[in-house]
Write a protein that holds these residues in place. Structure first.
Motif, PDB file in Angstrom:
ATOM      1  N   CYS A 117       0.815  -1.226   0.000  1.00 32.35           N
ATOM      2  CA  CYS A 117       0.000   0.000   0.000  1.00 32.35           C
ATOM      3  C   CYS A 117       0.844   1.268   0.000  1.00 32.35           C
ATOM      4  CB  CYS A 117      -0.950   0.003   1.196  1.00 32.35           C
ATOM      5  SG  CYS A 117      -0.100   0.076   2.776  1.00 32.35           S
ATOM      6  N   ASN A 118       2.166   1.119  -0.129  1.00 32.05           N
ATOM      7  CA  ASN A 118       3.075   2.267  -0.237  1.00 32.05           C
ATOM      8  C   ASN A 118       2.997   3.203   0.960  1.00 32.05           C
ATOM      9  OD1 ASN A 118       4.078   1.488  -2.813  1.00 32.05           O
ATOM     10  ND2 ASN A 118       2.234   2.312  -3.764  1.00 32.05           N
ATOM     11  N   GLY A 119       2.826   2.617   2.138  1.00 34.40           N
ATOM     12  CA  GLY A 119       2.889   3.403   3.360  1.00 34.40           C
ATOM     13  C   GLY A 119       1.616   4.077   3.788  1.00 34.40           C
ATOM     14  N   ARG A 120       0.571   4.021   2.961  1.00 30.47           N
ATOM     15  CA  ARG A 120      -0.705   4.648   3.330  1.00 30.47           C
ATOM     16  C   ARG A 120      -1.842   3.738   2.908  1.00 30.47           C
ATOM     17  NH1 ARG A 120      -4.784   7.338   1.098  1.00 30.47           N
ATOM     18  NH2 ARG A 120      -5.866   8.956   2.305  1.00 30.47           N
ATOM     19  N   LEU A 121      -2.795   3.542   3.799  1.00 24.48           N
ATOM     20  CA  LEU A 121      -3.881   2.605   3.540  1.00 24.48           C
ATOM     21  C   LEU A 121      -5.219   3.282   3.782  1.00 24.48           C
ATOM     22  CD1 LEU A 121      -3.890  -1.098   4.718  1.00 24.48           C
ATOM     23  CD2 LEU A 121      -5.936   0.295   4.983  1.00 24.48           C
ATOM     24  N   ASP A 122      -6.131   3.170   2.815  1.00 22.94           N
ATOM     25  CA  ASP A 122      -7.504   3.620   3.024  1.00 22.94           C
ATOM     26  C   ASP A 122      -8.448   2.592   2.408  1.00 22.94           C
ATOM     27  OD1 ASP A 122      -7.605   4.053   0.261  1.00 22.94           O
ATOM     28  OD2 ASP A 122      -7.460   6.233   0.430  1.00 22.94           O
ATOM     29  N   GLU A 123      -9.723   2.921   2.340  1.00 22.40           N
ATOM     30  CA  GLU A 123     -10.717   1.947   1.886  1.00 22.40           C
ATOM     31  C   GLU A 123     -10.577   1.560   0.421  1.00 22.40           C
ATOM     32  OE1 GLU A 123     -12.441   3.845   5.565  1.00 22.40           O
ATOM     33  OE2 GLU A 123     -11.369   4.573   3.785  1.00 22.40           O
ATOM     34  N   THR A 124      -9.762   2.286  -0.342  1.00 18.89           N
ATOM     35  CA  THR A 124      -9.564   1.958  -1.757  1.00 18.89           C
ATOM     36  C   THR A 124      -8.297   1.131  -1.996  1.00 18.89           C
ATOM     37  OG1 THR A 124      -8.291   3.977  -2.249  1.00 18.89           O
ATOM     38  CG2 THR A 124     -10.697   4.133  -2.377  1.00 18.89           C
TER      39      THR A 124
END
Length: 331
Positions: A119-126
């Motif tokens: 997730c390249n260091g950032r995760l959200d619902e998408t």
């Protein structure tokens, strides 16, 4: 309102039931186990098998809302039972909720249904989901449980999905993995920890988020229920300090642990612990920043700080006698 909760005797279940009862709801607690801590007015305990359609239809009969919390948590790479419970179990409960005419179902999934490694260091619902066969079975099964639920949503069920991060905090008589380690630190038994960090969320905030999702969530949507990104060193030090103890002296860099995993993991398995495992280390290595903005904006979700949770958790340990000698929290 009549509300049904599967997995009601579990960690999240007990805290959710407390909030539902406080709000005045009639709660049907579904679990093969029983929780003496939740034996209060307004709660009816019944047996239920999430893999048996008739059992679930009978258990959910008359419920306006259904909270599905049953899950098998494991750090193993392969576990057929966990896969079945976490996928087929979700589908069975969802189909039963649709059959009895429940107004809404809230499914408690997990942040682990997202592939944190890419997730390249950032995760959200998408973010990308846990589909690769190399990912531990729990992570993959939580995603495919959501897939099964969406099939029933397409058939007419009104349901929403919540994805908590690492759940900890009071009350917990179990104890969960992270709470057990924090209690060890509060007892002064953790001289060192492994370097790394994770987003940890108070179980009481998870329960509140589930309730809010039932009231305000949009059908078919996911909501990440986040807490605070905290290093393991800081979390364990806080637990010890709140109990009047020194806590861990240092954090072992991950680069020293990774080469030892092929040896350490089978040794840990032999002694009944999975703390040092590929799955556990993978979560600490990835350590993405989890974005909880959607839940904040749409559900009015607002989590506590890690310091608040850990202080309350140590206070719970003291009050319940789980630290041995009763420690006094600093003013």
């Amino acid at each position: 309102m009549k509300v049904a909760v599967t997995g009601a005797a579990g960690f999240v279940g007990k805290n959710l039931i407390n909030q539902l009862v406080e709000a005045g709801h009639e709660v049907v607690a579904i679990d093969r186990l029983r929780s003496d801590r939740c034996r209060q007015d307004g709660v009816t305990w019944i047996d239920g098998d999430v893999l048996d359609a008739k059992s679930m239809i009978d258990a959910l009969d008359g419920a306006e809302q259904v909270f599905h919390l049953v899950a098998m948590i494991t750090l193993a790479q392969k576990d057929d039972r966990a896969w079945t419970v976490n996928t087929v179990g979700v589908r069975t409960v969802a189909q039963a909720a649709l059959a009895v005419g429940a107004r809404r179902m809230v499914h408690c999934s997990s942040v682990h249904s997202f592939d944190q490694a890419i997730c390249n260091g950032r995760l959200d619902e998408t973010s990308a989901r846990s589909t690769a066969p190399t990912i531990p079975v729990y992570d993959r099964s939580k995603w495919f449980g959501e897939v099964e639920l969406r099939k029933v949503i397409d058939a007419g069920l009104d349901a929403v999905i919540c994805n908590p991060t690492g759940v900890y905090g009071p009350v917990d008589y179990g104890l969960s993995r992270i709470n057990g380690m924090l209690r060890d630190s509060a007892r002064g038994r953790v001289p060192a920890v492994i370097e790394g960090s994770f987003d940890l969320v108070d179980v009481r905030d998870v329960a509140a988020g589930l309730v809010a999702a039932g009231e305000k969530g949009r059908t078919g949507e996911n909501y990440l229920l986040t807490g605070e990104m905290v290093t393991m060193f800081d979390a364990f030090r806080m637990a010890a300090n709140f109990a009047g103890r020194r806590g861990p002296r240092f954090a072992v860099p991950m680069r020293f642990i990774k080469p030892l995993l092929p040896i350490a993991e089978p040794i840990g398995t032999r002694f009944g612990t999975d703390v040092v495992s590929k799955a556990a280390m993978g979560a600490l290595l990835a350590a993405p920043k989890v974005d909880g903005a959607k839940a904040r904006a749409e559900l009015g979700y607002g989590p506590r700080t890690a310091a608040q949770t850990i202080r309350d958790l140590v206070g719970f340990y003291v009050a319940s006698g789980q630290l041995g000698a009763r420690s006094a929290l600093p003013a």
